[in-house]
Motif scaffolding. Structure first.
Motif, short mmCIF file in Angstrom:
data_model
loop_
_atom_site.label_atom_id
_atom_site.label_comp_id
_atom_site.label_asym_id
_atom_site.label_seq_id
_atom_site.Cartn_x
_atom_site.Cartn_y
_atom_site.Cartn_z
N PRO A 112 0.84 -1.19 0.00
CA PRO A 112 0.00 0.00 0.00
C PRO A 112 0.88 1.25 0.00
N TYR A 113 0.37 2.37 -0.51
CA TYR A 113 1.21 3.55 -0.67
C TYR A 113 0.91 4.59 0.40
N GLY A 114 1.97 5.26 0.88
CA GLY A 114 1.80 6.34 1.86
C GLY A 114 2.62 6.04 3.10
N ARG A 115 3.07 7.11 3.76
CA ARG A 115 3.94 6.97 4.92
C ARG A 115 3.27 6.15 6.03
N GLY A 116 3.94 5.10 6.46
CA GLY A 116 3.45 4.31 7.59
C GLY A 116 2.26 3.42 7.26
N ARG A 117 1.82 3.42 5.97
CA ARG A 117 0.58 2.70 5.65
C ARG A 117 0.77 1.18 5.71
N LEU A 118 1.93 0.66 5.25
CA LEU A 118 2.12 -0.79 5.27
C LEU A 118 2.06 -1.30 6.71
N GLU A 119 2.80 -0.60 7.59
CA GLU A 119 2.81 -1.03 9.00
C GLU A 119 1.40 -0.96 9.58
N LEU A 120 0.66 0.10 9.21
CA LEU A 120 -0.69 0.26 9.75
C LEU A 120 -1.60 -0.86 9.25
N VAL A 121 -1.52 -1.13 7.92
CA VAL A 121 -2.38 -2.16 7.34
C VAL A 121 -2.06 -3.51 8.00
N LEU A 122 -0.77 -3.82 8.15
CA LEU A 122 -0.39 -5.11 8.76
C LEU A 122 -0.85 -5.17 10.22
N ASP A 123 -0.74 -4.05 10.88
CA ASP A 123 -1.16 -4.00 12.29
C ASP A 123 -2.65 -4.26 12.41
N ILE A 124 -3.44 -3.62 11.54
CA ILE A 124 -4.90 -3.81 11.63
C ILE A 124 -5.25 -5.26 11.29
N ILE A 125 -4.57 -5.82 10.30
CA ILE A 125 -4.84 -7.23 9.95
C ILE A 125 -4.55 -8.12 11.16
N HIS A 126 -3.42 -7.86 11.78
CA HIS A 126 -3.01 -8.66 12.95
C HIS A 126 -4.08 -8.59 14.04
N ARG A 127 -4.60 -7.39 14.27
CA ARG A 127 -5.64 -7.24 15.31
C ARG A 127 -6.93 -7.95 14.91
N LEU A 128 -7.28 -7.82 13.61
CA LEU A 128 -8.51 -8.49 13.15
C LEU A 128 -8.37 -10.00 13.30
N GLN A 129 -7.18 -10.51 12.99
CA GLN A 129 -6.97 -11.95 13.16
C GLN A 129 -7.09 -12.35 14.62
N GLY A 130 -6.58 -11.47 15.49
CA GLY A 130 -6.73 -11.71 16.93
C GLY A 130 -8.20 -11.77 17.29
N ASP A 131 -9.00 -10.87 16.67
CA ASP A 131 -10.44 -10.87 16.94
C ASP A 131 -11.07 -12.20 16.52
N ILE A 132 -10.62 -12.72 15.37
CA ILE A 132 -11.18 -14.00 14.91
C ILE A 132 -10.82 -15.09 15.93
N LEU A 133 -9.55 -15.09 16.36
CA LEU A 133 -9.12 -16.13 17.30
C LEU A 133 -9.86 -16.01 18.63
N ARG A 134 -10.06 -14.76 19.06
CA ARG A 134 -10.75 -14.57 20.34
C ARG A 134 -12.26 -14.64 20.19
N GLY A 135 -12.73 -14.50 18.95
CA GLY A 135 -14.17 -14.55 18.69
C GLY A 135 -14.90 -13.27 19.02
N SER A 136 -14.15 -12.15 19.24
CA SER A 136 -14.85 -10.90 19.53
C SER A 136 -14.15 -9.74 18.84
N PRO A 137 -14.88 -8.94 18.08
CA PRO A 137 -14.23 -7.82 17.42
C PRO A 137 -13.84 -6.74 18.42
N ASP A 138 -12.72 -6.14 18.21
CA ASP A 138 -12.26 -5.10 19.11
C ASP A 138 -12.08 -3.82 18.29
N ALA A 139 -13.24 -3.30 17.85
CA ALA A 139 -13.21 -2.17 16.92
C ALA A 139 -12.52 -0.96 17.53
N LYS A 140 -12.64 -0.82 18.86
CA LYS A 140 -12.07 0.37 19.50
C LYS A 140 -10.56 0.43 19.31
N SER A 141 -9.90 -0.73 19.49
CA SER A 141 -8.44 -0.68 19.38
C SER A 141 -8.02 -0.46 17.93
#
Ligand SMILES: O=C(O)CCC(=O)C(=O)O
Ligand SMILES: [Fe+2]
Length: 365
Positions: free
Chosen positions: A51-80
């Motif tokens: 993805p293009y833009g400063r810090g965007r790759l790290e951000l996209v990967l971070d959000i994916i990581h959190r979403l995967q955590g949500d799948i594993l935990r079974g609860s979305p954590d939209a706030k974080s």
């Protein structure tokens, strides 16, 4: 500007718009509990736009990581997720510290211990985050019992002239802070900061609420870190608690230890820069050499502390040109949420700012 470079500029703009639109779409999907589609949207931004833009790759990967955590935990954590997204433009020109999956003990010892990293959610099962919650005023009060006192710092931060240390009642201090079970109606940003205090020694019940990571026993090759010192106690480690209100700041400084820094309550913004840029940090030690007769000459305790407010706007940093030239391009930043653990080696410059009532534990080793 030539025809060719005009079109490559357009292409970059398109890639950036695609990336940011994908991040927004993924956040909306995650708020609607469409976790898997949100991950796919973010993957699209990687595949199609960079993805293009400063810090965007790290951000996209971070959000994916959190979403995967949500799948594993079974609860979305939209706030974080929103916290991570809001953060991206907060400190310009800083890269986001990579969140990684926990390395093995050996991987940590041999390679990972050389650079800062974040383990998102590593401490999320600590009792301090689950059934003996440090975000509860009632719990924190109960582990101490009545009449206990603790040291706090009053004033902007420890570089300011009006800065002082005081002792106050633990129960009184807790009433200054917003906790989940006792939200305070007044703004708490002027509350003192209980910084760098061995609270776990003072209130030993709290020791059962955290887990010392095995990594602390890695016996690291410290010769690569000239500023390293081994903690001079039997355990060869120093634990400190950092509890304070929104806005509490520790200015940029270095410590001679490896640090695992666990975020237990609230959000904390962290800023880091490598030891190699020390000469551009305008530390008080350098200012001492430069000016012979400074009547405010600070004590040697400040020689590893910078005069630059790293959280200020670039405009306010003009008086520190070497910092802007040498440090800003290599500095790293992140937002820590409850359960996140940050690691960084000795000699790394670090500054921290609480974004809400925040309780953290540093483990120096
Ligand atoms: O949390 C803070 O305010 C500073 C923490 C720090 O400097 C450390 O852990 O070494
Ligand atoms: Fe520190």
């Amino acid at each position: 500007m030539s025809q060719a470079s005009a079109s490559s500029t357009e292409l970059r703009t398109l890639r950036r718009v695609y990336t940011d639109a994908a991040i927004l779409r993924a956040l909306i999907q995650s708020l609607r509990s469409q976790t898997r589609p949100a991950i796919a949207t973010l993957d699209h931004s990687i595949i199609i736009a960079g993805p293009y833009g400063r810090g965007r790759l790290e951000l996209v990967l971070d959000i994916i990581h959190r979403l995967q955590g949500d799948i594993l935990r079974g609860s979305p954590d939209a706030k974080s997720l929103l916290t991570a997204a809001q953060y991206v433009d907060n400190i310009p020109d800083c890269k986001i510290i990579s969140p990684i999956t926990p390395p093995s003990f050996l991987q940590f010892k041999i390679t990972y211990s050389r650079r800062p990293f974040i383990l998102r959610g590593y401490a999320k099962n600590w009792p301090a985050l689950t059934h003996r919650p440090w975000r509860s005023h009632a719990y924190l009060s109960s582990v101490a019992g009545p009449g206990r006192v603790i040291p706090v710092e009053v004033g902007n931060d420890y570089r300011a002239e009006d800065w002082q240390q005081k002792i106050m009642q633990w129960d009184e201090y807790l009433t200054f802070l917003d906790f989940e079970d006792r939200p305070s109606s007044r703004s708490n940003s002027n509350a003192p900061y209980m910084a760098q205090h061995d609270l776990l020694k003072q209130f030993p019940k709290l020791q059962n609420d955290i887990v010392i990571p095995d990594y602390l026993y890695a016996d690291l090759e410290s010769q690569d870190f000239p500023s390293y010192q081994s903690p001079a106690n039997e355990d060869k480690r120093i634990l400190n608690a950092w509890l304070g209100p929104e806005g509490a700041v520790s200015p940029a400084h270095t410590d001679p230890y490896f640090n695992f820094y666990a975020q237990v309550v609230g959000h904390k913004k962290v800023w880091l820069a490598p030891p190699s840029i020390s000469n551009s940090m305008y530390s008080f030690a350098i200012s001492d050499e430069d000016s012979n007769n400074d009547r405010h000459s600070p004590s040697s305790a400040l020689k590893n502390t910078s005069r630059v407010d790293v959280f200020a706007d670039a405009e306010d940093m003009k008086q520190f040109p070497a910092f802007l030239d040498q440090v800003v391009p290599v500095s790293l930043t992140a937002m820590l949420s409850p359960g996140d653990v940050l690691f960084f080696p000795p000699g790394w410059w670090h500054a921290m700012k609480s974004e809400s009532t925040s309780f953290s534990i540093s483990m120096w080793f």
